[in-house]
Scaffold this motif. Structure first.
Motif, PDB file in Angstrom:
ATOM      1  N   ASP A 148       0.838  -1.204   0.000  1.00 32.08           N
ATOM      2  CA  ASP A 148       0.000   0.000   0.000  1.00 32.08           C
ATOM      3  C   ASP A 148       0.870   1.251   0.000  1.00 32.08           C
ATOM      4  O   ASP A 148       1.822   1.368   0.786  1.00 32.08           O
ATOM      5  N   GLY A 149       0.555   2.186  -0.871  1.00 34.16           N
ATOM      6  CA  GLY A 149       1.282   3.444  -0.932  1.00 34.16           C
ATOM      7  C   GLY A 149       2.601   3.375  -1.658  1.00 34.16           C
ATOM      8  O   GLY A 149       3.324   4.372  -1.747  1.00 34.16           O
ATOM      9  N   ALA A 150       2.947   2.195  -2.186  1.00 33.48           N
ATOM     10  CA  ALA A 150       4.247   2.039  -2.843  1.00 33.48           C
ATOM     11  C   ALA A 150       4.208   2.457  -4.312  1.00 33.48           C
ATOM     12  O   ALA A 150       5.247   2.541  -4.959  1.00 33.48           O
ATOM     13  N   GLY A 151       3.015   2.704  -4.821  1.00 34.26           N
ATOM     14  CA  GLY A 151       2.909   2.970  -6.243  1.00 34.26           C
ATOM     15  C   GLY A 151       3.030   1.666  -7.015  1.00 34.26           C
ATOM     16  O   GLY A 151       3.174   0.587  -6.434  1.00 34.26           O
ATOM     17  N   THR A 152       2.980   1.748  -8.329  1.00 30.74           N
ATOM     18  CA  THR A 152       3.095   0.549  -9.168  1.00 30.74           C
ATOM     19  C   THR A 152       3.957   0.852 -10.376  1.00 30.74           C
ATOM     20  O   THR A 152       4.227   2.021 -10.695  1.00 30.74           O
ATOM     21  N   GLY A 153       4.403  -0.209 -11.039  1.00 30.47           N
ATOM     22  CA  GLY A 153       5.114  -0.053 -12.295  1.00 30.47           C
ATOM     23  C   GLY A 153       6.609   0.147 -12.166  1.00 30.47           C
ATOM     24  O   GLY A 153       7.324   0.157 -13.175  1.00 30.47           O
ATOM     25  N   TRP A 154       7.123   0.284 -10.943  1.00 34.51           N
ATOM     26  CA  TRP A 154       8.555   0.539 -10.774  1.00 34.51           C
ATOM     27  C   TRP A 154       9.392  -0.744 -10.675  1.00 34.51           C
ATOM     28  O   TRP A 154      10.620  -0.693 -10.655  1.00 34.51           O
ATOM     29  N   CYS A 155       8.705  -1.866 -10.622  1.00 36.76           N
ATOM     30  CA  CYS A 155       9.386  -3.163 -10.599  1.00 36.76           C
ATOM     31  C   CYS A 155       8.889  -3.976 -11.789  1.00 36.76           C
ATOM     32  O   CYS A 155       7.704  -4.299 -11.867  1.00 36.76           O
ATOM     33  N   THR A 156       9.778  -4.296 -12.725  1.00 33.53           N
ATOM     34  CA  THR A 156       9.375  -5.065 -13.898  1.00 33.53           C
ATOM     35  C   THR A 156      10.112  -6.403 -13.927  1.00 33.53           C
ATOM     36  O   THR A 156      11.241  -6.520 -13.441  1.00 33.53           O
ATOM     37  N   ARG A 183       9.770   2.135  -0.404  1.00 36.96           N
ATOM     38  CA  ARG A 183       8.676   1.400  -1.052  1.00 36.96           C
ATOM     39  C   ARG A 183       9.018  -0.102  -1.120  1.00 36.96           C
ATOM     40  O   ARG A 183      10.185  -0.478  -1.176  1.00 36.96           O
ATOM     41  N   VAL A 184       7.957  -0.900  -1.091  1.00 35.16           N
ATOM     42  CA  VAL A 184       8.125  -2.358  -0.976  1.00 35.16           C
ATOM     43  C   VAL A 184       7.265  -3.059  -2.028  1.00 35.16           C
ATOM     44  O   VAL A 184       6.124  -2.666  -2.282  1.00 35.16           O
ATOM     45  N   VAL A 185       7.825  -4.125  -2.611  1.00 38.40           N
ATOM     46  CA  VAL A 185       7.071  -4.975  -3.527  1.00 38.40           C
ATOM     47  C   VAL A 185       7.439  -6.431  -3.248  1.00 38.40           C
ATOM     48  O   VAL A 185       8.584  -6.734  -2.886  1.00 38.40           O
ATOM     49  N   LYS A 186       6.473  -7.305  -3.350  1.00 39.92           N
ATOM     50  CA  LYS A 186       6.727  -8.739  -3.226  1.00 39.92           C
ATOM     51  C   LYS A 186       6.746  -9.347  -4.631  1.00 39.92           C
ATOM     52  O   LYS A 186       5.824  -9.131  -5.422  1.00 39.92           O
ATOM     53  N   THR A 197       8.503 -16.406  -2.486  1.00 43.28           N
ATOM     54  CA  THR A 197       8.302 -14.954  -2.466  1.00 43.28           C
ATOM     55  C   THR A 197       9.572 -14.232  -2.038  1.00 43.28           C
ATOM     56  O   THR A 197      10.197 -14.582  -1.029  1.00 43.28           O
ATOM     57  N   LEU A 198       9.932 -13.229  -2.816  1.00 45.61           N
ATOM     58  CA  LEU A 198      11.047 -12.341  -2.497  1.00 45.61           C
ATOM     59  C   LEU A 198      10.487 -10.974  -2.144  1.00 45.61           C
ATOM     60  O   LEU A 198       9.737 -10.385  -2.921  1.00 45.61           O
ATOM     61  N   THR A 199      10.845 -10.471  -0.967  1.00 45.24           N
ATOM     62  CA  THR A 199      10.432  -9.127  -0.566  1.00 45.24           C
ATOM     63  C   THR A 199      11.524  -8.138  -0.950  1.00 45.24           C
ATOM     64  O   THR A 199      12.684  -8.280  -0.549  1.00 45.24           O
ATOM     65  N   VAL A 200      11.136  -7.166  -1.778  1.00 44.00           N
ATOM     66  CA  VAL A 200      12.069  -6.154  -2.263  1.00 44.00           C
ATOM     67  C   VAL A 200      11.769  -4.830  -1.577  1.00 44.00           C
ATOM     68  O   VAL A 200      10.629  -4.339  -1.623  1.00 44.00           O
ATOM     69  N   THR A 201      12.793  -4.231  -0.953  1.00 41.53           N
ATOM     70  CA  THR A 201      12.631  -2.955  -0.264  1.00 41.53           C
ATOM     71  C   THR A 201      13.603  -1.951  -0.876  1.00 41.53           C
ATOM     72  O   THR A 201      14.814  -2.176  -0.899  1.00 41.53           O
ATOM     73  N   GLN A 202      13.060  -0.860  -1.376  1.00 42.51           N
ATOM     74  CA  GLN A 202      13.887   0.192  -1.974  1.00 42.51           C
ATOM     75  C   GLN A 202      13.687   1.482  -1.182  1.00 42.51           C
ATOM     76  O   GLN A 202      12.557   1.977  -1.062  1.00 42.51           O
ATOM     77  N   VAL A 203      14.786   1.986  -0.622  1.00 45.65           N
ATOM     78  CA  VAL A 203      14.670   3.172   0.212  1.00 45.65           C
ATOM     79  C   VAL A 203      14.407   4.410  -0.636  1.00 45.65           C
ATOM     80  O   VAL A 203      14.590   4.398  -1.851  1.00 45.65           O
ATOM     81  N   GLY A 204      13.934   5.465   0.018  1.00 44.64           N
ATOM     82  CA  GLY A 204      13.655   6.700  -0.693  1.00 44.64           C
ATOM     83  C   GLY A 204      14.922   7.485  -0.969  1.00 44.64           C
ATOM     84  O   GLY A 204      15.982   7.231  -0.391  1.00 44.64           O
ATOM     85  N   SER A 205      14.807   8.444  -1.880  1.00 45.86           N
ATOM     86  CA  SER A 205      15.964   9.285  -2.204  1.00 45.86           C
ATOM     87  C   SER A 205      16.176  10.309  -1.097  1.00 45.86           C
ATOM     88  O   SER A 205      15.286  10.599  -0.301  1.00 45.86           O
ATOM     89  N   ASP A 206      17.384  10.854  -1.058  1.00 40.70           N
ATOM     90  CA  ASP A 206      17.719  11.836  -0.013  1.00 40.70           C
ATOM     91  C   ASP A 206      17.171  13.208  -0.344  1.00 40.70           C
ATOM     92  O   ASP A 206      17.160  14.091   0.495  1.00 40.70           O
ATOM     93  N   ALA A 207      16.735  13.368  -1.625  1.00 37.61           N
ATOM     94  CA  ALA A 207      16.282  14.704  -2.043  1.00 37.61           C
ATOM     95  C   ALA A 207      14.991  15.081  -1.344  1.00 37.61           C
ATOM     96  O   ALA A 207      14.148  14.241  -1.092  1.00 37.61           O
TER      97      ALA A 207
END
Length: 207
Positions: A148-156, A183-186, A197-207
């Protein structure tokens, strides 16, 4: 006129049908008749998985034939109709053989992919990718579940599906995370009834 008298057990199989497990099986059927007789087979699924010996004969009191059913290695039931003809007398038997029980899905990762799925993949906000290598005994596919809240389309995923084999692989591609929130995607690898299942966690940018 032709007269055909089936043995007691044989009569039961012609009346009720013959249900066979997926394993090979052989059964003898008996009859007496005053006429030449023959056996014909009609397959509803598959071909040549029954052998009738002999498939024809002359009249007499102690006549019979043997039916050999081959092992069914398919995950589907199959049926055939055996027809006994002597003159104007026609008798039919439905033969139904069960499917082989489905084999459970198996997924065997290479060492790097095994470690990644076990620990999860945590990465920086930069674009990144991983190649997942494995072998499997079933056709496979990959699905993604965005938190939830991670958006979509950033993991292909490429490719998103494939056939069984010893050298299967797919690539997970992440776009750069330009937001400040993590943001997180399974990523689900599915082979028949098995899901890894692989849980992928990508941290936010510093900007």
């Amino acid at each position: 006129d032709a007269i055909v008298t089936l043995g007691e057990d044989t009569e039961s199989y012609f009346t009720n049908g013959w249900e066979v497990t997926n394993f090979a099986e052989t059964r003898k059927f008996t009859l007496k008749t005053n006429h030449l007789w023959n056996i014909k087979l009609k397959y509803n699924e598959g071909t040549n998985w029954l052998t009738v010996t002999p498939d024809k004969g002359s009249g007499g009191d102690n006549r019979g034939f043997t039916v050999k059913v081959d092992e069914n290695k398919r995950e589907e039931d199959r049926t055939a109709i055996l027809t006994l003809t002597a003159g104007q007398v026609v008798k039919t038997m439905l033969i139904k053989q069960s499917a082989v029980p489905p084999t459970p899905g198996q997924i065997i990762f290479d060492a790097k992919s095994e470690a990644l799925f076990a620990a999860g993949w945590s990465t920086s906000s930069s674009a990144d990718s991983k190649i997942i290598k494995f072998e499997t005994n079933k056709a496979w596919k990959v699905t993604t579940e965005y938190a939830d809240g991670a958006g979509t389309g950033w993991c292909t995923i490429d490719p998103e599906k494939g056939d069984l084999g010893e050298n299967c692989s797919f690539t997970i591609q992440l776009t750069a995370n330009e937001k400040t929130t993590t943001r997180v995607v399974k990523v689900n690898l599915i082979a028949a009834d098995l899901t890894k299942t692989l849980t992928v966690t990508q941290v936010g940018s510093d900007a």
